[in-house]
Design a protein around this motif. Structure first.
Motif, short mmCIF file in Angstrom:
data_model
loop_
_atom_site.label_atom_id
_atom_site.label_comp_id
_atom_site.label_asym_id
_atom_site.label_seq_id
_atom_site.Cartn_x
_atom_site.Cartn_y
_atom_site.Cartn_z
N UNK B 6 -4.50 -7.33 11.60
CA UNK B 6 -3.72 -7.85 12.72
C UNK B 6 -2.99 -6.66 13.32
N UNK B 7 -3.37 -6.29 14.51
CA UNK B 7 -2.89 -5.03 15.09
C UNK B 7 -1.55 -5.15 15.81
N UNK B 8 -1.03 -6.37 15.93
CA UNK B 8 0.24 -6.58 16.65
C UNK B 8 1.31 -6.98 15.64
N UNK B 9 2.15 -6.06 15.20
CA UNK B 9 3.20 -6.41 14.23
C UNK B 9 4.20 -7.41 14.81
N UNK B 10 4.50 -7.26 16.10
CA UNK B 10 5.48 -8.15 16.72
C UNK B 10 5.05 -8.50 18.13
N UNK B 11 5.36 -9.74 18.51
CA UNK B 11 5.12 -10.17 19.88
C UNK B 11 6.22 -11.14 20.28
#
Lengths: 113, 114
Positions: B6-11
Motif C-alpha cells: 500500500x503506497x499511500x501511508x496517509x490520505x
C-alpha cells in the motif's frame, strides 16, 4: 450473535515472564487465527488452528505457541517475554478458513517492560 | 512469497467526496482472495469488501467498491460519499487458496474531514 471475544484487553508484563491470551470465536466458527500487530512490522501471521489442530504457522520463534480446545476457544502463549513482544495481538475467527473473510476481536494490548 | 503493498501511508478526503486507496500485490498463483479491512481507533478490524480472483466482476458493498486488475495485480478501494465514520486505517490483504495465511499491507490512514 456474539462477536469474537479476546481477554484481557490490556496486559503489562515484565521481561522474562510468560503470558497467556485467550480468544473465544463466533459460535460455530472452527478456525481461529492469531496475528501480531506492531507499528514497525504491521500485521504478521502467528498461527491458525482448526478443529484443535495447528494448520498453519508463521515465522515466529518457538516462544510463541498456541492451542485450541474442543469448543473452538483458543489460547496463545508467549514465554520468556522480550521488549519486542509488545504489540496488539489480534484473534480472527472464521467458519473453516479465512477465504470468506475473518471476523476479528478487539485484540489484547500487551506491553512488556 | 506473497507481498502486499500500500503506497499511500496517509490520505484525507472531504466529507461527501470520493477517495481511492491503492493496493498492489505480488503472487505467482492464479486463484486467491483479496480483502479490504478497516481498523478504526477501537482497534477491531472490520471486513469492508472481498474479491475472488477468478471473478472478473468488481465487488461492491454499498458505498465501497473495488477496481480489481488481475494482470496488473492491483486492487484499489473506492469510497464514495465519504462519511466521518470512514476515518480509520485501511488494510489491503491477500489470501492464497493453498493456505490460511492472510497477508496484509502496511495500511493507509484515511481521515475524512468535515
Amino acid at each position: 450473535k456474539a462477536g469474537v471475544t479476546q481477554t484481557p484487553r490490556y496486559l503489562i508484563k515484565t521481561r522474562g515472564q510468560q503470558v497467556t491470551l485467550s480468544c473465544s470465536p463466533i459460535s460455530g466458527h472452527r478456525s481461529v487465527s492469531w496475528y501480531q500487530q506492531t507499528p514497525g512490522q504491521g500485521l504478521q501471521f502467528l498461527f491458525e488452528y482448526f478443529s484443535e489442530t495447528q494448520r498453519n504457522k508463521g515465522n515466529f520463534p518457538g516462544r510463541f505457541s498456541g492451542r485450541q480446545f474442543s469448543n473452538s476457544r483458543s489460547e496463545m502463549n508467549v514465554s520468556t517475554l522480550e521488549l519486542g513482544d509488545s504489540a496488539l495481538y489480534l484473534c480472527a475467527s472464521s467458519l473453516e478458513g479465512g477465504f470468506g473473510g475473518y471476523t476479528f476481536g478487539s485484540g489484547t494490548r500487551l506491553t512488556v517492560v | 512469497a506473497q507481498t502486499v503493498t500500500q503506497s499511500q501511508p496517509e490520505m484525507s478526503v472531504q466529507e461527501a467526496e470520493t477517495v481511492t486507496l491503492s493496493c498492489t500485490y505480488d503472487t505467482s498463483e492464479n486463484n486467491y482472495y483479496l480483502f479490504w479491512y478497516k481498523q478504526p481507533p477501537s482497534r477491531q478490524m472490520i471486513l469492508v469488501i472481498r474479491q475472488e480472483a477468478y471473478k472478473q466482476q468488481n465487488a461492491t458493498e454499498n458505498r465501497f467498491s473495488v477496481n480489481f486488475q488481475k494482470a496488473a495485480k492491483s486492487f484499489s478501494l473506492k469510497i464514495s460519499d465519504s462519511q466521518l465514520g470512514d476515518t480509520a486505517m485501511y488494510f489491503c490483504a491477500f489470501m492464497s487458496i493453498n493456505n490460511n495465511d492472510m497477508r496484509f499491507g502496511a495500511g493507509t490512514r484515511l481521515t475524512v474531514k468535515p
